[in-house]
Design a protein around this motif. Structure first.
Motif, PDB file in Angstrom:
ATOM      1  N   ASN A 155     -13.351  41.665 -24.815  1.00 29.51           N
ATOM      2  CA  ASN A 155     -14.414  41.768 -25.815  1.00 29.51           C
ATOM      3  C   ASN A 155     -14.284  43.061 -26.588  1.00 29.51           C
ATOM      4  O   ASN A 155     -13.732  44.044 -26.095  1.00 29.51           O
ATOM      5  CB  ASN A 155     -15.787  41.738 -25.131  1.00 29.51           C
ATOM      6  N   HIS A 156     -14.837  43.069 -27.806  1.00 27.45           N
ATOM      7  CA  HIS A 156     -14.870  44.318 -28.556  1.00 27.45           C
ATOM      8  C   HIS A 156     -15.971  45.189 -27.977  1.00 27.45           C
ATOM      9  O   HIS A 156     -17.115  44.768 -27.882  1.00 27.45           O
ATOM     10  CB  HIS A 156     -15.145  44.043 -30.039  1.00 27.45           C
ATOM     11  N   PRO A 157     -15.668  46.421 -27.602  1.00 28.66           N
ATOM     12  CA  PRO A 157     -16.679  47.239 -26.929  1.00 28.66           C
ATOM     13  C   PRO A 157     -17.804  47.707 -27.829  1.00 28.66           C
ATOM     14  O   PRO A 157     -18.819  48.165 -27.339  1.00 28.66           O
ATOM     15  CB  PRO A 157     -15.863  48.433 -26.409  1.00 28.66           C
ATOM     16  N   GLY A 158     -17.636  47.614 -29.154  1.00 31.01           N
ATOM     17  CA  GLY A 158     -18.729  47.953 -30.057  1.00 31.01           C
ATOM     18  C   GLY A 158     -18.838  49.413 -30.398  1.00 31.01           C
ATOM     19  O   GLY A 158     -19.774  49.832 -31.062  1.00 31.01           O
ATOM     20  N   ALA A 159     -17.888  50.235 -29.945  1.00 29.75           N
ATOM     21  CA  ALA A 159     -17.910  51.651 -30.279  1.00 29.75           C
ATOM     22  C   ALA A 159     -16.502  52.195 -30.155  1.00 29.75           C
ATOM     23  O   ALA A 159     -15.677  51.653 -29.429  1.00 29.75           O
ATOM     24  CB  ALA A 159     -18.851  52.414 -29.347  1.00 29.75           C
ATOM     25  N   THR A 160     -16.232  53.266 -30.854  1.00 24.27           N
ATOM     26  CA  THR A 160     -14.951  53.930 -30.729  1.00 24.27           C
ATOM     27  C   THR A 160     -14.951  54.793 -29.481  1.00 24.27           C
ATOM     28  O   THR A 160     -15.966  54.956 -28.814  1.00 24.27           O
ATOM     29  CB  THR A 160     -14.682  54.789 -31.970  1.00 24.27           C
ATOM     30  N   ALA A 161     -13.793  55.370 -29.189  1.00 21.56           N
ATOM     31  CA  ALA A 161     -13.657  56.122 -27.938  1.00 21.56           C
ATOM     32  C   ALA A 161     -14.641  57.272 -27.843  1.00 21.56           C
ATOM     33  O   ALA A 161     -15.112  57.606 -26.757  1.00 21.56           O
ATOM     34  CB  ALA A 161     -12.220  56.646 -27.808  1.00 21.56           C
ATOM     35  N   PRO A 178       0.727  45.447 -46.022  1.00 20.11           N
ATOM     36  CA  PRO A 178       0.383  44.598 -44.875  1.00 20.11           C
ATOM     37  C   PRO A 178       0.433  45.425 -43.603  1.00 20.11           C
ATOM     38  O   PRO A 178       1.246  46.346 -43.464  1.00 20.11           O
ATOM     39  CB  PRO A 178       1.489  43.529 -44.893  1.00 20.11           C
ATOM     40  N   PHE A 179      -0.447  45.119 -42.678  1.00 17.18           N
ATOM     41  CA  PHE A 179      -0.388  45.711 -41.344  1.00 17.18           C
ATOM     42  C   PHE A 179      -0.911  44.655 -40.382  1.00 17.18           C
ATOM     43  O   PHE A 179      -2.110  44.477 -40.203  1.00 17.18           O
ATOM     44  CB  PHE A 179      -1.212  47.001 -41.259  1.00 17.18           C
ATOM     45  N   VAL A 180       0.030  43.941 -39.791  1.00 15.15           N
ATOM     46  CA  VAL A 180      -0.275  42.812 -38.916  1.00 15.15           C
ATOM     47  C   VAL A 180       0.128  43.183 -37.496  1.00 15.15           C
ATOM     48  O   VAL A 180       1.247  43.647 -37.254  1.00 15.15           O
ATOM     49  CB  VAL A 180       0.477  41.543 -39.365  1.00 15.15           C
ATOM     50  N   LEU A 181      -0.788  43.002 -36.563  1.00 17.47           N
ATOM     51  CA  LEU A 181      -0.543  43.332 -35.155  1.00 17.47           C
ATOM     52  C   LEU A 181      -0.735  42.096 -34.295  1.00 17.47           C
ATOM     53  O   LEU A 181      -1.682  41.327 -34.508  1.00 17.47           O
ATOM     54  CB  LEU A 181      -1.511  44.410 -34.652  1.00 17.47           C
ATOM     55  N   ARG A 182       0.147  41.912 -33.319  1.00 20.18           N
ATOM     56  CA  ARG A 182      -0.043  40.878 -32.292  1.00 20.18           C
ATOM     57  C   ARG A 182       0.210  41.495 -30.927  1.00 20.18           C
ATOM     58  O   ARG A 182       1.239  42.129 -30.704  1.00 20.18           O
ATOM     59  CB  ARG A 182       0.909  39.695 -32.501  1.00 20.18           C
ATOM     60  N   TRP A 183      -0.767  41.304 -30.046  1.00 17.92           N
ATOM     61  CA  TRP A 183      -0.658  41.772 -28.658  1.00 17.92           C
ATOM     62  C   TRP A 183      -1.607  40.908 -27.848  1.00 17.92           C
ATOM     63  O   TRP A 183      -2.795  41.180 -27.761  1.00 17.92           O
ATOM     64  CB  TRP A 183      -1.040  43.248 -28.579  1.00 17.92           C
ATOM     65  N   PRO A 184      -1.111  39.815 -27.290  1.00 20.81           N
ATOM     66  CA  PRO A 184      -1.987  38.803 -26.687  1.00 20.81           C
ATOM     67  C   PRO A 184      -3.011  39.382 -25.715  1.00 20.81           C
ATOM     68  O   PRO A 184      -2.675  40.100 -24.769  1.00 20.81           O
ATOM     69  CB  PRO A 184      -1.000  37.875 -25.975  1.00 20.81           C
ATOM     70  N   GLY A 185      -4.289  39.077 -25.987  1.00 20.34           N
ATOM     71  CA  GLY A 185      -5.371  39.469 -25.114  1.00 20.34           C
ATOM     72  C   GLY A 185      -5.804  40.913 -25.218  1.00 20.34           C
ATOM     73  O   GLY A 185      -6.762  41.319 -24.553  1.00 20.34           O
ATOM     74  N   ARG A 186      -5.163  41.717 -26.079  1.00 22.12           N
ATOM     75  CA  ARG A 186      -5.446  43.153 -26.111  1.00 22.12           C
ATOM     76  C   ARG A 186      -6.217  43.605 -27.359  1.00 22.12           C
ATOM     77  O   ARG A 186      -6.751  44.716 -27.364  1.00 22.12           O
ATOM     78  CB  ARG A 186      -4.144  43.953 -26.054  1.00 22.12           C
ATOM     79  N   ALA A 242      -9.524  45.387 -27.811  1.00 23.10           N
ATOM     80  CA  ALA A 242     -10.598  44.745 -27.048  1.00 23.10           C
ATOM     81  C   ALA A 242     -10.768  45.490 -25.730  1.00 23.10           C
ATOM     82  O   ALA A 242      -9.884  46.240 -25.299  1.00 23.10           O
ATOM     83  CB  ALA A 242     -10.259  43.278 -26.795  1.00 23.10           C
ATOM     84  N   ASP A 243     -11.907  45.298 -25.088  1.00 24.55           N
ATOM     85  CA  ASP A 243     -12.092  45.944 -23.790  1.00 24.55           C
ATOM     86  C   ASP A 243     -11.383  45.142 -22.699  1.00 24.55           C
ATOM     87  O   ASP A 243     -10.713  44.149 -22.957  1.00 24.55           O
ATOM     88  CB  ASP A 243     -13.580  46.151 -23.479  1.00 24.55           C
ATOM     89  N   ASN A 303      -8.863  43.317 -30.836  1.00 33.74           N
ATOM     90  CA  ASN A 303     -10.159  42.852 -31.319  1.00 33.74           C
ATOM     91  C   ASN A 303      -9.964  42.136 -32.647  1.00 33.74           C
ATOM     92  O   ASN A 303      -9.746  42.782 -33.675  1.00 33.74           O
ATOM     93  CB  ASN A 303     -11.108  44.039 -31.485  1.00 33.74           C
ATOM     94  N   PRO A 304     -10.043  40.805 -32.689  1.00 33.28           N
ATOM     95  CA  PRO A 304      -9.752  40.083 -33.933  1.00 33.28           C
ATOM     96  C   PRO A 304     -10.786  40.301 -35.020  1.00 33.28           C
ATOM     97  O   PRO A 304     -10.519  39.996 -36.185  1.00 33.28           O
ATOM     98  CB  PRO A 304      -9.724  38.618 -33.479  1.00 33.28           C
ATOM     99  N   ALA A 305     -11.950  40.821 -34.682  1.00 33.87           N
ATOM    100  CA  ALA A 305     -13.003  41.028 -35.676  1.00 33.87           C
ATOM    101  C   ALA A 305     -13.058  42.463 -36.179  1.00 33.87           C
ATOM    102  O   ALA A 305     -14.010  42.849 -36.852  1.00 33.87           O
ATOM    103  CB  ALA A 305     -14.361  40.641 -35.078  1.00 33.87           C
ATOM    104  N   THR A 306     -12.042  43.253 -35.895  1.00 33.52           N
ATOM    105  CA  THR A 306     -12.087  44.658 -36.279  1.00 33.52           C
ATOM    106  C   THR A 306     -12.186  44.832 -37.795  1.00 33.52           C
ATOM    107  O   THR A 306     -11.597  44.067 -38.560  1.00 33.52           O
ATOM    108  CB  THR A 306     -10.850  45.416 -35.760  1.00 33.52           C
ATOM    109  N   ALA A 307     -12.937  45.838 -38.204  1.00 31.92           N
ATOM    110  CA  ALA A 307     -13.018  46.215 -39.613  1.00 31.92           C
ATOM    111  C   ALA A 307     -12.220  47.478 -39.879  1.00 31.92           C
ATOM    112  O   ALA A 307     -12.340  48.076 -40.949  1.00 31.92           O
ATOM    113  CB  ALA A 307     -14.478  46.435 -40.013  1.00 31.92           C
ATOM    114  N   ALA A 308     -11.401  47.882 -38.930  1.00 30.27           N
ATOM    115  CA  ALA A 308     -10.676  49.142 -39.060  1.00 30.27           C
ATOM    116  C   ALA A 308      -9.661  49.070 -40.187  1.00 30.27           C
ATOM    117  O   ALA A 308      -9.129  48.017 -40.528  1.00 30.27           O
ATOM    118  CB  ALA A 308      -9.965  49.474 -37.750  1.00 30.27           C
ATOM    119  N   GLY A 309      -9.420  50.224 -40.751  1.00 36.52           N
ATOM    120  CA  GLY A 309      -8.329  50.394 -41.688  1.00 36.52           C
ATOM    121  C   GLY A 309      -7.546  51.619 -41.277  1.00 36.52           C
ATOM    122  O   GLY A 309      -7.972  52.402 -40.422  1.00 36.52           O
ATOM    123  N   LEU A 310      -6.369  51.775 -41.866  1.00 32.14           N
ATOM    124  CA  LEU A 310      -5.587  52.962 -41.594  1.00 32.14           C
ATOM    125  C   LEU A 310      -4.683  53.249 -42.771  1.00 32.14           C
ATOM    126  O   LEU A 310      -4.485  52.384 -43.641  1.00 32.14           O
ATOM    127  CB  LEU A 310      -4.786  52.838 -40.298  1.00 32.14           C
TER     128      LEU A 310
END
Length: 478
Positions: free
Chosen positions: A369-375, A315-323, A364-365, A325-332
């Motif tokens: 919003n999700h900016p749609g690209a990595t750094a 499991p890898f669960v993150l909470r940081w209000p307003g910060r 999120a930006d 991107n809930p739709a991320t497809a990232a893995g680590l």
């Protein structure tokens, strides 16, 4: 707004299936709420699903050959030089140097035991080894507040070394370890709250041993209803043979394991309540994770340190209000955790760290919003991949490497006597890894991908020549 805080929570041997819809039949309302208000990564993976190697990667952002932890740390492997190197980087040291108040509570299991630890720690076990170890002040890798032990599985009678106390000055406690450690964590938060609101942030790591075995060492108020479920209700994954020896043992373990998972969830609830009551919730990044999972009868196995999903996925669960991107497809994976923590909090990644910073795919930006690209504009962060490691214990043992992506897993095993063997799984069509793909072109393609991934990570391996020959078509798929 003041600098963000970090609450990083690890539960030992807590498998990802406990938090998934349609997964294990365990109730986790507080972790479910944490995920619902944040992000839960479907492709978080332990590169080496056993305690010490994962923890070393998680802290240092380095692979085992660089950080020194190629096996679980105990008195035997300490003689091989296994133990987190004193000069290994750590996310805690980076944050402390940036002005954070840092703290570590609970299981560490990264310090190589010395003979005195057999006397002052948990003692010599039945196998003749001792696992528990005191961590000297100069080997705490950036943590200032210290309330910890090496490795001790006495959940109902834990002990700790605190502050600058010596090896012979441990604190003995009566009660369930996870509840006691949560008490200590809440006290840390209460002490840190005022400074955090005034601009001095904290980074607290809390490491619980449960739901790791012994499974019967539970708090007095543990949930007993799981014992009323039939084996088929407890173990729902189709790769468990219920009428096998492993299936029967798993069915006996499962009610206790799930009870411990539920009790851990209650401790998460206490921490979240403390953050709320102290006014820290909005500016604290909370992460819940594990070092590895548990087979629980899948593939005829009970525990971990194997390249199956039940062990590898965490499991890898993150909470940081307003910060976030809930739709991320990232893995680590294990080695990505340290650089990603630093990236999330706005810090550069130290050069010695080898893992990827995937924070750009998690954030999120400024407008939410999700900016749609990595750094750096790269799309790879949304296509997670992870190396798998198993180091041999002696000259007769196998040496294993693998590569897992969101859609496939390729495992290459080098046998000292017989050479290379491989296994390839389609994780989309066959998520329970019941069928090995043998089509030669696919096997060769994945052999090439693993060869490239090992090279990119700077990893040498005894099976590398045979793997390269397989990828080039010079060796028939085994």
């Amino acid at each position: 707004m003041p600098a963000p805080n970090l609450l990083f929570i690890v539960a030992d041997q807590f498998r990802a299936m406990c938090l998934e819809p349609g997964g294990d039949p365990v109730s986790t309302p507080f972790l479910d709420s944490l995920a619902a208000s944040g992000v839960s990564l479907a492709n978080a993976v332990s590169n080496y699903p056993v305690c010490s190697p994962h923890r070393a990667m998680m802290m240092s952002g380095q692979y085992p050959d660089a950080n020194g932890v190629t096996h679980n740390v105990n008195s035997e492997t300490a003689g091989w030089g296994v133990g987190l190197r004193p000069d290994a980087p750590s996310w805690a040291a980076a944050l402390r140097d940036a002005g954070y108040k840092t703290g570590y509570i609970g299981k560490w299991h990264l310090e190589a035991p010395v003979p005195e630890d057999a006397i002052h720690g948990a003692g010599v076990l039945g196998d003749g080894r001792y696992w528990d170890a005191y961590s000297p002040l100069d080997r705490r890798h950036g943590f200032d507040f210290w309330y910890s032990y090496g490795c001790n599985d006495a959940h109902l009678s834990p002990h700790y070394w605190t502050g600058d106390a010596g090896r012979h000055q441990r604190v003995n406690v009566a009660g369930w370890s996870a509840a006691h450690e949560t008490d200590v964590a809440v006290e840390f938060l209460e002490r840190a709250a005022g400074a955090a609101r005034a601009g001095t942030p904290f980074a607290l790591a809390l490491s619980w041993n449960p739901p790791h075995q012994p499974f019967d060492q539970l708090p007095p108020d543990f949930e007993r209803s799981y014992g009323k479920l039939a084996a088929a209700e407890l173990l729902t994954r189709p790769n468990v043979v219920l009428k096998s020896d492993a299936g029967r043992e798993a069915a006996a373990i499962a009610p206790l394991y799930y009870a411990a998972v539920g009790a851990i969830d209650a401790q998460v609830g206490r921490l979240l309540e403390a953050l709320d009551s102290l006014g820290l919730a909005d500016n604290t990044l909370v992460i819940f994770t594990s070092d590895h999972g548990q087979q629980m009868g899948s593939h005829g196995l009970l525990y971990k340190n194997v390249p199956f999903e039940e062990s590898m996925r965490i499991p890898f669960v993150l909470r940081w209000p307003g910060r976030l991107n809930p739709a991320t497809a990232a893995g680590l994976s294990s080695v990505d955790i340290a650089p990603t923590l630093l990236g999330l909090l706005g810090f550069d990644v130290p050069a010695p760290m080898q893992g990827r910073d995937v924070s750009a795919a998690l954030l999120a930006d400024a407008a939410g919003n999700h900016p749609g690209a990595t750094a750096d504009g790269s799309p790879e962060l949304g296509t997670p991949s992870a190396l798998y490691f198993y180091y041999p214990r002696d000259r007769h043992d196998v040496d294993v490497r693998g590569l897992r992506t969101a859609t496939a897993k390729f495992i290459a095993t080098f046998h000292p006597a017989s050479g290379l063997s491989t296994a390839l799984y389609d994780l989309v069509a066959d998520p329970y890894e019941l069928r090995t793909i043998t089509e030669p072109a696919l096997v060769r393609g994945h052999a090439a991908a693993l060869t490239d991934a090992l090279a990119a990570a700077g990893q040498s391996w005894t099976g590398a020549p045979a793997l390269a020959a397989l990828a080039a078509g010079e060796l028939c798929p085994p």
